[in-house]
Design a protein around this motif. Sequence first.
Motif, PDB file in Angstrom:
ATOM      1  N   MET A 134       0.816  -1.211   0.000  1.00 45.72           N
ATOM      2  CA  MET A 134       0.000   0.000   0.000  1.00 45.72           C
ATOM      3  C   MET A 134       0.849   1.260   0.000  1.00 45.72           C
ATOM      4  O   MET A 134       1.850   1.365   0.713  1.00 45.72           O
ATOM      5  CB  MET A 134      -0.963  -0.028   1.186  1.00 45.72           C
ATOM      6  CG  MET A 134      -2.037  -1.090   1.015  1.00 45.72           C
ATOM      7  SD  MET A 134      -3.275  -1.065   2.331  1.00 45.72           S
ATOM      8  CE  MET A 134      -4.345  -2.407   1.769  1.00 45.72           C
ATOM      9  N   ARG A 135       0.413   2.221  -0.797  1.00 44.97           N
ATOM     10  CA  ARG A 135       1.197   3.424  -1.077  1.00 44.97           C
ATOM     11  C   ARG A 135       1.442   4.273   0.160  1.00 44.97           C
ATOM     12  O   ARG A 135       2.472   4.949   0.252  1.00 44.97           O
ATOM     13  CB  ARG A 135       0.496   4.259  -2.165  1.00 44.97           C
ATOM     14  CG  ARG A 135      -0.921   4.630  -1.844  1.00 44.97           C
ATOM     15  CD  ARG A 135      -1.656   5.158  -3.084  1.00 44.97           C
ATOM     16  NE  ARG A 135      -1.173   6.440  -3.522  1.00 44.97           N
ATOM     17  CZ  ARG A 135      -1.621   7.606  -3.049  1.00 44.97           C
ATOM     18  NH1 ARG A 135      -2.561   7.630  -2.112  1.00 44.97           N
ATOM     19  NH2 ARG A 135      -1.131   8.730  -3.496  1.00 44.97           N
ATOM     20  N   HIS A 231      -5.277   2.528  -2.501  1.00 45.20           N
ATOM     21  CA  HIS A 231      -4.015   2.373  -1.783  1.00 45.20           C
ATOM     22  C   HIS A 231      -3.004   1.547  -2.573  1.00 45.20           C
ATOM     23  O   HIS A 231      -1.794   1.745  -2.425  1.00 45.20           O
ATOM     24  CB  HIS A 231      -4.251   1.696  -0.431  1.00 45.20           C
ATOM     25  CG  HIS A 231      -4.763   2.618   0.628  1.00 45.20           C
ATOM     26  ND1 HIS A 231      -4.366   3.925   0.749  1.00 45.20           N
ATOM     27  CD2 HIS A 231      -5.649   2.405   1.632  1.00 45.20           C
ATOM     28  CE1 HIS A 231      -4.975   4.489   1.774  1.00 45.20           C
ATOM     29  NE2 HIS A 231      -5.776   3.592   2.321  1.00 45.20           N
ATOM     30  N   ALA A 232      -3.492   0.597  -3.372  1.00 49.86           N
ATOM     31  CA  ALA A 232      -2.593  -0.245  -4.169  1.00 49.86           C
ATOM     32  C   ALA A 232      -3.409  -0.922  -5.261  1.00 49.86           C
ATOM     33  O   ALA A 232      -4.322  -1.695  -4.966  1.00 49.86           O
ATOM     34  CB  ALA A 232      -1.908  -1.299  -3.297  1.00 49.86           C
ATOM     35  N   THR A 233      -3.086  -0.619  -6.502  1.00 51.29           N
ATOM     36  CA  THR A 233      -3.805  -1.235  -7.616  1.00 51.29           C
ATOM     37  C   THR A 233      -3.483  -2.726  -7.673  1.00 51.29           C
ATOM     38  O   THR A 233      -2.313  -3.114  -7.664  1.00 51.29           O
ATOM     39  CB  THR A 233      -3.396  -0.586  -8.951  1.00 51.29           C
ATOM     40  OG1 THR A 233      -3.650   0.820  -8.886  1.00 51.29           O
ATOM     41  CG2 THR A 233      -4.175  -1.188 -10.107  1.00 51.29           C
ATOM     42  N   GLU A 245      -3.137  -9.697  -5.036  1.00 49.22           N
ATOM     43  CA  GLU A 245      -2.268  -8.723  -4.386  1.00 49.22           C
ATOM     44  C   GLU A 245      -1.100  -8.404  -5.317  1.00 49.22           C
ATOM     45  O   GLU A 245      -0.588  -9.302  -6.000  1.00 49.22           O
ATOM     46  CB  GLU A 245      -1.734  -9.287  -3.073  1.00 49.22           C
ATOM     47  CG  GLU A 245      -2.796  -9.535  -2.020  1.00 49.22           C
ATOM     48  CD  GLU A 245      -2.209 -10.144  -0.755  1.00 49.22           C
ATOM     49  OE1 GLU A 245      -1.066 -10.652  -0.804  1.00 49.22           O
ATOM     50  OE2 GLU A 245      -2.888 -10.106   0.284  1.00 49.22           O
ATOM     51  N   PRO A 246      -0.663  -7.129  -5.354  1.00 44.79           N
ATOM     52  CA  PRO A 246       0.409  -6.765  -6.296  1.00 44.79           C
ATOM     53  C   PRO A 246       1.810  -7.089  -5.780  1.00 44.79           C
ATOM     54  O   PRO A 246       2.780  -6.464  -6.181  1.00 44.79           O
ATOM     55  CB  PRO A 246       0.211  -5.255  -6.457  1.00 44.79           C
ATOM     56  CG  PRO A 246      -0.378  -4.812  -5.169  1.00 44.79           C
ATOM     57  CD  PRO A 246      -1.248  -5.953  -4.688  1.00 44.79           C
ATOM     58  N   ALA A 247       1.926  -8.050  -4.884  1.00 41.67           N
ATOM     59  CA  ALA A 247       3.221  -8.465  -4.354  1.00 41.67           C
ATOM     60  C   ALA A 247       3.193  -9.984  -4.164  1.00 41.67           C
ATOM     61  O   ALA A 247       2.141 -10.573  -3.914  1.00 41.67           O
ATOM     62  CB  ALA A 247       3.514  -7.768  -3.019  1.00 41.67           C
ATOM     63  N   MET A 248       4.347 -10.599  -4.271  1.00 40.39           N
ATOM     64  CA  MET A 248       4.432 -12.048  -4.070  1.00 40.39           C
ATOM     65  C   MET A 248       3.924 -12.414  -2.680  1.00 40.39           C
ATOM     66  O   MET A 248       4.122 -11.651  -1.734  1.00 40.39           O
ATOM     67  CB  MET A 248       5.877 -12.510  -4.246  1.00 40.39           C
ATOM     68  CG  MET A 248       6.398 -12.349  -5.673  1.00 40.39           C
ATOM     69  SD  MET A 248       8.125 -12.882  -5.840  1.00 40.39           S
ATOM     70  CE  MET A 248       7.918 -14.668  -5.606  1.00 40.39           C
TER      71      MET A 248
END
Length: 294
Positions: A134-135, A231-233, A245-248
């Motif tokens: 999240m940004r 907060h997070a695309t 989720e944009p992360a592993m």
Amino acid sequence: MAEQIIAITGGDAGYFDLMKDCIASLQSVPEGRALALGILDCGLTDEQRAWCCDRGATLVMPGWDFDFPGRDKLKNGYKALTARPFLPRYFPGFDLYLWIDGDCWVQQGDAIALFLAGARTGALAVAPEIHRSMRHYHHAWAEFSAVCGAAYEACFDKATAERLVRYPMINAGVFALTSRAPHWQGWATVLGEALQRSTDMTDQMALNVLVYDQGFACEPLPSRCNWPVHHATPAWDAGRGFFVEPAMPYDPLGILHLTIYTKRLAALDVRELGGSHAGQVRPRSLRWPGRTAI
């Protein structure tokens, strides 16, 4: 007797396009179909009400549950915020209540199951806005803390703002509670007092004060259970056909929440995983993919 559970959303006519996605996506998964459906009708049209009734919904028109300055200048849709501490009164006879904002849609039903399991402990089941992607935990902390700090201060005071702005924000857009939980009355009391000072994010600020300052029990769920898109695309996993989720390790999102400006966008720049466009960032709608069928 079997446990009686209801999922509730609400809004006005202008919000109904989003609400349709919310309701249809909820009923597209087994966990959602198993629940009764309630709608806070804050100004729907006859046609919109009929659509809801066709899906088995019980509609209730909420009143103004609080008297506060500036109330006469607010749209009826604001009642969907102030009515939430009173859901057991508006929809009596249920053991467990799941609220889901009209700008949310369900991708995986296990998120619903987690909310209900969390509430069965007697706590408030919520998903705090905290995740490594999240940004506001990276470059946007100054923006986040300024906006939320100002809202806390307007609703309460500067000391509260300085104390709580660094706590993970409890998002009030999706939550679950049992009918007997003390949180309903506690939230109503804190919200009623805060509304005398501000109407900016007041319902959510009050809920955070209830948990962090007043010590009401909270069961914090993973952010994938209520993912605030601004907060997070999310990323798009082409192989699995899921927003993730944009992360592993790229876990699938359970409920996507089209927060703030994202609900007005036709598409966002989404990174793709797998498929013919793997690694590329391409425009993609984040609305419920099944919406063409409703």
